[in-house]
Design an enzyme around this catalytic site. Sequence first.
Site, mmCIF file in Angstrom:
data_model
loop_
_atom_site.group_PDB
_atom_site.id
_atom_site.type_symbol
_atom_site.label_atom_id
_atom_site.label_comp_id
_atom_site.label_asym_id
_atom_site.label_seq_id
_atom_site.Cartn_x
_atom_site.Cartn_y
_atom_site.Cartn_z
ATOM 1 N N LYS A 25 93.191 -19.298 -8.624
ATOM 2 C CA LYS A 25 92.209 -20.282 -9.108
ATOM 3 C C LYS A 25 91.583 -21.025 -7.936
ATOM 4 O O LYS A 25 90.375 -21.320 -7.947
ATOM 5 C CB LYS A 25 92.876 -21.273 -10.067
ATOM 6 C CG LYS A 25 91.941 -22.376 -10.584
ATOM 7 C CD LYS A 25 90.737 -21.817 -11.354
ATOM 8 C CE LYS A 25 89.759 -22.913 -11.772
ATOM 9 N NZ LYS A 25 90.264 -23.748 -12.876
ATOM 10 N N THR A 79 94.546 -26.972 -13.700
ATOM 11 C CA THR A 79 94.423 -26.546 -12.306
ATOM 12 C C THR A 79 95.125 -27.578 -11.436
ATOM 13 O O THR A 79 94.668 -28.717 -11.331
ATOM 14 C CB THR A 79 92.944 -26.409 -11.887
ATOM 15 O OG1 THR A 79 92.320 -25.409 -12.697
ATOM 16 C CG2 THR A 79 92.836 -26.011 -10.428
ATOM 17 N N LYS A 114 88.497 -32.584 -7.420
ATOM 18 C CA LYS A 114 89.956 -32.480 -7.454
ATOM 19 C C LYS A 114 90.410 -31.089 -7.044
ATOM 20 O O LYS A 114 91.345 -30.923 -6.244
ATOM 21 C CB LYS A 114 90.458 -32.832 -8.859
ATOM 22 C CG LYS A 114 91.963 -32.747 -9.055
ATOM 23 C CD LYS A 114 92.401 -31.393 -9.634
ATOM 24 C CE LYS A 114 91.839 -31.179 -11.027
ATOM 25 N NZ LYS A 114 92.324 -29.889 -11.601
#
Length: 297
Positions: free
Chosen positions: A173, A98, A241
Amino acid sequence: MQSLRVGFIGLGIMGRSMARNIHRAGFPVTVWNRTERKMAEAREWGAETAASPRAVAEVSDVVITCVGDTPDVREVAEGPEGLLKGAREGLIWVDMSTIAPEATRELAARAAEQGVRMLDAPVSGGDIGARQGTLSIMVGGDAEVLETVRPVLEAMGKNIVHCGPHGAGQTVKACNQILCGLNLLGVVEALAFAKKAGVDLEKMIEVTTQGAGGSWALANLAPRIVKGDLAPGFSVRFQQKDLRIVLQEAEQMNLPLVGTAVVQQLLRSVQAYGGDDDGTHALIRVMERLARLDFTR
């Protein structure tokens, strides 16, 4: 199709199960990880191992990367021993990390200069989905390339969706991580409400998972919270993150994401108390401090 040779780079909580499921599906698998111990574990279930990402690419038709953050992807792809150094024309690179959508588009363009076709294919489903091979996979890039590697992806996931051009998988995502964060906050607040009111938490979970407020987080993380199990299926460190990426992208779009920002700040409190490597459901610890609750009793 099982003649495709698959390379897998990154054997973390998710990656080790994903690579093993590819092997179980009948594909020859060669792996690389920064720590030798995890490669030794992979050899036990039948994987070949390589000395570097470059060496993985040299013996693979498809290379999958599943690492922590944008700098990690750049390093395993473009570093001195990166996969692009060992890639031949026609190699397919599937990045299941990701990272930021813009970084994905940059990497796809550089890969294309070498005749390497890239897909961004981040996943959702946590450690449970990785083990069971039921991940949701969000794919950006050329649809024809996706069809070539679909049998490999089907070894890892049950919901594989082509979302659009390069970067589209990462954008979807990001949407997923917004939902994960806000769903988790709802779970924590509902548990706190039930705890404070003296209601049996397991009964509350049993009923609400079948109602309109049900969610993956409620069904899978709430029982862990009640048991005091904060082991990571997905860690606070990586969720933070991901939320950083979301908020950076939102800033570029001049898009206010109030709820997402609140969740990020609450998780920062988890980090401040040493919970960086706990599961994201360690968010309950913040609620315990705010409401003077103890979920261990």
